[in-house]
Scaffold this active site. Structure first.
Site, mmCIF file in Angstrom:
data_model
loop_
_atom_site.group_PDB
_atom_site.id
_atom_site.type_symbol
_atom_site.label_atom_id
_atom_site.label_comp_id
_atom_site.label_asym_id
_atom_site.label_seq_id
_atom_site.Cartn_x
_atom_site.Cartn_y
_atom_site.Cartn_z
ATOM 1 N N ARG A 91 6.572 -119.653 8.613
ATOM 2 C CA ARG A 91 6.605 -118.906 6.645
ATOM 3 C C ARG A 91 5.405 -119.279 5.507
ATOM 4 O O ARG A 91 5.162 -119.391 4.800
ATOM 5 C CB ARG A 91 8.281 -119.835 6.052
ATOM 6 C CG ARG A 91 9.260 -118.547 6.327
ATOM 7 C CD ARG A 91 10.400 -119.425 5.864
ATOM 8 N NE ARG A 91 10.928 -118.773 5.613
ATOM 9 C CZ ARG A 91 12.541 -118.065 5.286
ATOM 10 N NH1 ARG A 91 12.743 -118.662 7.213
ATOM 11 N NH2 ARG A 91 13.284 -116.670 5.340
ATOM 12 N N ARG A 132 26.038 -114.278 2.060
ATOM 13 C CA ARG A 132 25.726 -115.307 1.842
ATOM 14 C C ARG A 132 25.414 -115.981 0.230
ATOM 15 O O ARG A 132 25.270 -115.666 -0.425
ATOM 16 C CB ARG A 132 24.433 -115.334 3.027
ATOM 17 C CG ARG A 132 24.628 -117.142 4.156
ATOM 18 C CD ARG A 132 23.463 -116.604 5.008
ATOM 19 N NE ARG A 132 22.335 -116.640 4.101
ATOM 20 C CZ ARG A 132 20.882 -116.585 5.147
ATOM 21 N NH1 ARG A 132 20.628 -115.993 6.124
ATOM 22 N NH2 ARG A 132 19.941 -117.132 4.180
HETATM 23 P P1 AP5 Z 1 16.550 -117.814 6.757
HETATM 24 O O1 AP5 Z 1 17.637 -117.964 6.938
HETATM 25 O O2 AP5 Z 1 14.912 -117.506 7.803
HETATM 26 O O3 AP5 Z 1 16.882 -116.383 6.203
HETATM 27 P P2 AP5 Z 1 16.250 -115.161 5.501
HETATM 28 O O4 AP5 Z 1 14.295 -114.908 6.094
HETATM 29 O O5 AP5 Z 1 16.036 -114.901 3.741
HETATM 30 O O6 AP5 Z 1 16.794 -114.531 6.580
HETATM 31 P P3 AP5 Z 1 18.299 -113.652 6.393
HETATM 32 O O7 AP5 Z 1 18.851 -114.724 7.247
HETATM 33 O O8 AP5 Z 1 18.601 -113.210 5.116
HETATM 34 O O9 AP5 Z 1 17.271 -112.396 7.086
HETATM 35 P P4 AP5 Z 1 16.788 -111.706 8.821
HETATM 36 O O10 AP5 Z 1 15.849 -110.797 8.906
HETATM 37 O O11 AP5 Z 1 17.766 -112.502 9.305
HETATM 38 O O12 AP5 Z 1 18.277 -110.602 8.503
HETATM 39 P P5 AP5 Z 1 20.514 -110.677 9.267
HETATM 40 O O13 AP5 Z 1 20.044 -110.585 10.599
HETATM 41 O O14 AP5 Z 1 20.668 -112.422 8.815
HETATM 42 O O15 AP5 Z 1 16.612 -118.969 5.546
HETATM 43 C C1 AP5 Z 1 17.456 -119.856 4.371
HETATM 44 C C2 AP5 Z 1 16.070 -120.111 3.253
HETATM 45 O O16 AP5 Z 1 16.241 -121.251 4.258
HETATM 46 C C3 AP5 Z 1 14.959 -119.703 3.090
HETATM 47 O O17 AP5 Z 1 15.452 -118.948 1.686
HETATM 48 C C4 AP5 Z 1 14.325 -121.046 2.779
HETATM 49 O O18 AP5 Z 1 14.748 -121.243 1.550
HETATM 50 C C5 AP5 Z 1 14.840 -121.979 3.902
HETATM 51 N N1 AP5 Z 1 13.574 -121.835 4.839
HETATM 52 C C6 AP5 Z 1 14.349 -121.183 6.643
HETATM 53 N N2 AP5 Z 1 13.122 -121.513 7.419
HETATM 54 C C7 AP5 Z 1 12.616 -122.252 6.717
HETATM 55 C C8 AP5 Z 1 11.228 -121.846 6.886
HETATM 56 N N3 AP5 Z 1 10.280 -121.795 7.745
HETATM 57 N N4 AP5 Z 1 9.889 -122.553 5.915
HETATM 58 C C9 AP5 Z 1 10.719 -123.020 4.592
HETATM 59 N N5 AP5 Z 1 12.029 -123.240 4.595
HETATM 60 C C10 AP5 Z 1 12.702 -122.636 5.400
HETATM 61 O O19 AP5 Z 1 20.881 -109.819 8.697
HETATM 62 C C11 AP5 Z 1 21.077 -109.819 7.374
HETATM 63 C C12 AP5 Z 1 22.099 -108.520 7.457
HETATM 64 O O20 AP5 Z 1 21.616 -107.204 7.291
HETATM 65 C C13 AP5 Z 1 23.312 -108.907 7.817
HETATM 66 O O21 AP5 Z 1 23.804 -108.380 6.873
HETATM 67 C C14 AP5 Z 1 23.274 -107.285 8.816
HETATM 68 O O22 AP5 Z 1 24.351 -107.095 9.872
HETATM 69 C C15 AP5 Z 1 22.467 -106.497 8.536
HETATM 70 N N6 AP5 Z 1 21.492 -105.995 9.016
HETATM 71 C C16 AP5 Z 1 20.578 -105.995 10.266
HETATM 72 N N7 AP5 Z 1 19.986 -104.881 10.789
HETATM 73 C C17 AP5 Z 1 20.544 -104.198 10.408
HETATM 74 C C18 AP5 Z 1 20.174 -102.552 10.346
HETATM 75 N N8 AP5 Z 1 19.454 -102.351 11.052
HETATM 76 N N9 AP5 Z 1 20.940 -102.087 9.612
HETATM 77 C C19 AP5 Z 1 21.519 -102.081 8.580
HETATM 78 N N10 AP5 Z 1 22.226 -103.180 8.312
HETATM 79 C C20 AP5 Z 1 21.463 -103.992 9.029
#
Ligand code: AP5
Length: 185
Positions: A91, A132
């Site tokens: 990231r 979440r």
């Molecule tokens: P993290 O858990 O990595 O969260 P994020 O990057 O914000 O990603 P999400 O989990 O929200 O989304 P995603 O892309 O995985 O989508 P998802 O499949 O879940 O990080 C959280 C926190 O941890 C960060 O803010 C930071 O503080 C810390 N952190 C983590 N890694 C770090 C690092 N490397 N360095 C520093 N800090 C770090 O899908 C989202 C939603 O959309 C779901 O409800 C799903 O059902 C829906 N969805 C998915 N695909 C579709 C589609 N095609 N159509 C419709 N809906 C869909």
């Protein structure tokens, strides 16, 4: 096969990693999941990072690099997995170069980066309906700003070094999975 699933918060990285991990016995490694597990367990690490996750800021590079080193090392020693999918890591540019050093030292390499492209309005809609702990408007907005400022520039770092597949992540989940499978075939 070793992959990075890349894209903004809510682009579907976790969803798609779960769908493709079994295609080649890949371990799904999500730094977000590892950090949330530490918070849920109430460990020293969890107490240290809880506020950072709630604010949508980034945990320090040394903490996440240590988590990745352990997870990637476990895959190398395991007979169950033949590779990994990194979700939500790297990231920052520091994490990307730290990963390169770690892989060099372990004699491993990353095969490709899969980028899920989704616009801000669609992301807001998705995350507000999931709700979440860090899915409130203020934190989502900050997570997106942090992505633009600190994470997206990593793609320039990878350009020319590793194969990058860009996928339209706004399609249905099945269509996104099919496009990823096609790009990796
Ligand atoms: P993290 O858990 O990595 O969260 P994020 O990057 O914000 O990603 P999400 O989990 O929200 O989304 P995603 O892309 O995985 O989508 P998802 O499949 O879940 O990080 C959280 C926190 O941890 C960060 O803010 C930071 O503080 C810390 N952190 C983590 N890694 C770090 C690092 N490397 N360095 C520093 N800090 C770090 O899908 C989202 C939603 O959309 C779901 O409800 C799903 O059902 C829906 N969805 C998915 N695909 C579709 C589609 N095609 N159509 C419709 N809906 C869909």
């Amino acid at each position: 096969m070793n992959l990075v699933l890349f894209g903004p918060p809510g682009s579907g990285k976790g969803t798609q990693a779960d769908r493709i991990k079994d295609r080649a016995r890949l371990m799904h490694i999500s730094t977000g999941d590892l950090l949330r597990a530490a918070v849920a367990a109430g460990s020293e690490l969890g107490r240290k990072v809880e506020g950072i996750l709630s604010a949508g800021e980034l945990v320090s590079d040394d903490i996440v690099l240590a988590l990745i080193k352990e997870a990637v090392g476990a895959v190398a020693e395991s007979e169950e997995y033949s590779g990994w999918i990194l979700d939500g890591f790297p990231r920052t540019l520091g994490q990307a170069s730290g990963l390169d050093s770690l892989l060099d030292a372990a004699g491993q390499k990353m095969d490709s980066v899969v980028v899920l492209e989704v616009d801000r309005d669609e992301i807001m809609k998705r995350l507000l309906s999931r709700a979440r702990g860090d899915d409130n408007p203020e934190t989502i907005s900050n997570r997106l700003d942090v992505y633009e400022a600190q994470t997206k520039p990593i793609l320039d770092y990878y350009e020319g070094r590793v194969t990058i597949h860009r996928i339209d992540g706004a399609q249905t989940m099945d269509e996104v999975t099919a496009d990823i499978e096609r790009s990796l075939a």
